[in-house]
Motif scaffolding. Sequence first.
Motif, mmCIF file in Angstrom:
data_model
loop_
_atom_site.group_PDB
_atom_site.id
_atom_site.type_symbol
_atom_site.label_atom_id
_atom_site.label_comp_id
_atom_site.label_asym_id
_atom_site.label_seq_id
_atom_site.Cartn_x
_atom_site.Cartn_y
_atom_site.Cartn_z
ATOM 1 N N ALA A 106 51.891 -6.529 25.126
ATOM 2 C CA ALA A 106 51.522 -6.532 26.549
ATOM 3 C C ALA A 106 51.141 -5.148 27.044
ATOM 4 O O ALA A 106 50.236 -4.999 27.873
ATOM 5 C CB ALA A 106 52.691 -7.095 27.365
ATOM 6 N N LYS A 107 51.844 -4.104 26.569
ATOM 7 C CA LYS A 107 51.552 -2.756 27.029
ATOM 8 C C LYS A 107 50.117 -2.353 26.685
ATOM 9 O O LYS A 107 49.420 -1.730 27.499
ATOM 10 C CB LYS A 107 52.539 -1.766 26.420
ATOM 11 N N GLU A 108 49.671 -2.693 25.487
ATOM 12 C CA GLU A 108 48.305 -2.343 25.076
ATOM 13 C C GLU A 108 47.265 -3.077 25.922
ATOM 14 O O GLU A 108 46.234 -2.506 26.297
ATOM 15 C CB GLU A 108 48.092 -2.659 23.591
ATOM 16 N N TRP A 109 47.534 -4.338 26.243
ATOM 17 C CA TRP A 109 46.573 -5.093 27.049
ATOM 18 C C TRP A 109 46.542 -4.562 28.480
ATOM 19 O O TRP A 109 45.468 -4.529 29.113
ATOM 20 C CB TRP A 109 46.901 -6.579 27.025
ATOM 21 N N LEU A 110 47.689 -4.140 29.008
ATOM 22 C CA LEU A 110 47.688 -3.503 30.324
ATOM 23 C C LEU A 110 46.946 -2.179 30.270
ATOM 24 O O LEU A 110 46.214 -1.816 31.201
ATOM 25 C CB LEU A 110 49.130 -3.289 30.803
ATOM 26 N N GLY A 111 47.144 -1.443 29.177
ATOM 27 C CA GLY A 111 46.396 -0.199 28.997
ATOM 28 C C GLY A 111 44.904 -0.445 28.924
ATOM 29 O O GLY A 111 44.103 0.337 29.456
ATOM 30 N N LEU A 112 44.513 -1.548 28.268
ATOM 31 C CA LEU A 112 43.094 -1.900 28.220
ATOM 32 C C LEU A 112 42.542 -2.124 29.620
ATOM 33 O O LEU A 112 41.441 -1.664 29.952
ATOM 34 C CB LEU A 112 42.904 -3.159 27.373
ATOM 35 N N VAL A 148 43.506 -0.762 32.327
ATOM 36 C CA VAL A 148 43.344 0.551 32.950
ATOM 37 C C VAL A 148 42.060 1.223 32.470
ATOM 38 O O VAL A 148 41.353 1.878 33.245
ATOM 39 C CB VAL A 148 44.565 1.442 32.645
ATOM 40 N N LEU A 149 41.722 1.055 31.199
ATOM 41 C CA LEU A 149 40.520 1.677 30.642
ATOM 42 C C LEU A 149 39.243 0.956 31.078
ATOM 43 O O LEU A 149 38.180 1.582 31.157
ATOM 44 C CB LEU A 149 40.606 1.702 29.114
ATOM 45 N N LEU A 162 40.213 12.072 29.250
ATOM 46 C CA LEU A 162 40.076 10.958 30.190
ATOM 47 C C LEU A 162 40.594 11.349 31.570
ATOM 48 O O LEU A 162 39.931 11.109 32.593
ATOM 49 C CB LEU A 162 40.852 9.743 29.661
ATOM 50 N N LEU A 163 41.765 11.972 31.620
ATOM 51 C CA LEU A 163 42.352 12.353 32.902
ATOM 52 C C LEU A 163 41.547 13.453 33.576
ATOM 53 O O LEU A 163 41.364 13.446 34.809
ATOM 54 C CB LEU A 163 43.804 12.800 32.693
ATOM 55 N N PHE A 164 41.046 14.418 32.792
ATOM 56 C CA PHE A 164 40.188 15.452 33.365
ATOM 57 C C PHE A 164 38.938 14.838 33.988
ATOM 58 O O PHE A 164 38.546 15.172 35.111
ATOM 59 C CB PHE A 164 39.778 16.463 32.284
ATOM 60 N N VAL A 202 47.257 7.877 37.583
ATOM 61 C CA VAL A 202 48.665 7.484 37.663
ATOM 62 C C VAL A 202 49.060 6.586 36.483
ATOM 63 O O VAL A 202 50.119 6.778 35.863
ATOM 64 C CB VAL A 202 48.942 6.759 38.997
ATOM 65 N N ALA A 203 48.214 5.595 36.153
ATOM 66 C CA ALA A 203 48.605 4.561 35.190
ATOM 67 C C ALA A 203 48.356 4.950 33.734
ATOM 68 O O ALA A 203 49.109 4.530 32.845
ATOM 69 C CB ALA A 203 47.860 3.264 35.504
ATOM 70 N N ALA A 204 47.307 5.727 33.460
ATOM 71 C CA ALA A 204 46.973 6.043 32.068
ATOM 72 C C ALA A 204 48.108 6.761 31.331
ATOM 73 O O ALA A 204 48.404 6.402 30.174
ATOM 74 C CB ALA A 204 45.684 6.865 32.008
ATOM 75 N N PRO A 205 48.764 7.757 31.915
ATOM 76 C CA PRO A 205 49.876 8.397 31.183
ATOM 77 C C PRO A 205 51.014 7.436 30.856
ATOM 78 O O PRO A 205 51.780 7.672 29.913
ATOM 79 C CB PRO A 205 50.342 9.490 32.151
ATOM 80 N N LEU A 206 51.158 6.355 31.611
ATOM 81 C CA LEU A 206 52.234 5.396 31.389
ATOM 82 C C LEU A 206 51.872 4.323 30.365
ATOM 83 O O LEU A 206 52.749 3.841 29.636
ATOM 84 C CB LEU A 206 52.613 4.720 32.715
#
Length: 516
Positions: free
Chosen positions: A14-20, A22-23, A86-88, A188-192
């Motif tokens: 689930a974490k990877e899909w939530l990360g997706l 965000v991307l 990405l964050l920059f 906010v979300a990408a580092p998490l």
Amino acid sequence: MSVPTTAAGARAGAKEWLGLAVLLLPTTLLFLAMTVLFLATPQIAADLGPSSGQLLWINDIYGLVMAGLLVAMGTVGDRLGRRKILLFGAAAFGLASVAAAFAPDAGWLIVARAVMGVGAAAVMPSTLSLISNMFQDERQRGTAIGLWAASISVGVAIGPLVGGLLLESFWWGAALLIGVPVMALVLVAAPLLVPEYRAPQAGSLDLPSVLLSMASLLPIVYGIKEFAKHGLNGTAIATAAVGLLFSVLFVRRQLKLANPLLDVRLFANRTFSGALGVFLFSAIALGGVYLLFTQYLQLVAGQSPLESGLWILPAALGLVAVSMLAPKIARKVRPAYVVGGGTLFSVAGYLVLTQVEASGLTLLIIGFYLLYPGIAPTMALATGLVIGSAPPEKAGAASAVNSTASDLGVSLGIAILGSIGAAIYRSEMPADVPAAAADTLPGALAAAEDLPPAQASALVEQARDAFAEGLNIAAGGAALLAALAAVLAITLLRRVPPTGEPAPADDAREDELLQV
């Protein structure tokens, strides 16, 4: 060192899909940002009073800078960490969006849009490369990349509609501010949710290669613009020649470097180069005609920004639907025929646009509804073909080149076909009209406000006829480019089997050569 989220072959959770998710948000936003200003162009012209050249730069400087720096930013991400880049990029894009939204003049807006392009160049390759790292299972990775490609289609599709909704209630800068909350969420979300990744053997960034890549691109585009505006003069020839010279130097340097900025040997693979060529020519055709189409809706047909967005909506929905359907068809039919067939629909649409007159809204809509969904198979399948045809250790470079082709194509389309449309407009306008009226259609509409009714009506009619003629010629050029893309698809990609079948021996030998 790399920090994978899962072991090789393990399924993502689930974490990877939530990360997706965000991307995918910034990916959609970056392509939305390429088209959202199309509907705002008339308001920008009225508010800031740019010249025709400045008007084109406002629309295409973002994509040009983005395309010119994508490969360099991908290399920096490999060295310093892809999430850091990405964050920059998210921070730079958000801040530049605010500066652009409140730009006091055309020059400021052009500079701010250029900085937005820098931020976009940092974000774009990071998203695709991080996705490849997060999803180790081949089937899941394919689904994730497919969703990434679909997010591009969504961004291109909804840009004008979002712009129309905002412009109906706010000023043109509101169309730029939509990027601020999205990029804030990424910060906010990408580092998490998104793990850091640094390539284990990343080469150092070759600054001369970065400078050579920019020195190759910008003079060529400027020469094209100069040719469209003033004809084949010394400036146009000289600047284009300088760009071509730097292009040769860039390629020679890449062939000599152990860790090149762009591994040009990838182009030896027929599938790799064929998919990129189809994508590039299709994007060039669409980019320029899309800009002229949206201007026609408002300045010639008299539609409001919201009405223009609503006219675009059915075609946008068709594009998304075909983007989702094309990969399923490609499981049974060779991608060459799926992409080639869709591109031929685009050719038919462009040919319809060559017949549009100043009172021809029906033909305009029919043409656009044919050409816009027609590019969807290319958008949906090209990324997978490019990434899949490269050796695994060069997937990062392949993803950067793929992003460069799409962004550069739209920008070159605006520069080339937009300049052609502007040149035809100027050539069709009588010599005795005010200078502003002879330069742009917004200038003619503004000049007409100060004339007696009869003269104003005549000027507006002349200007709208001239603009329609420019659209006709530009659409003819787009039809040729789309036809070339169809030929490339059917000839260079014909050996690619339907999805899931093993690659033919010829392509396997090409992959072996690439690894030498």
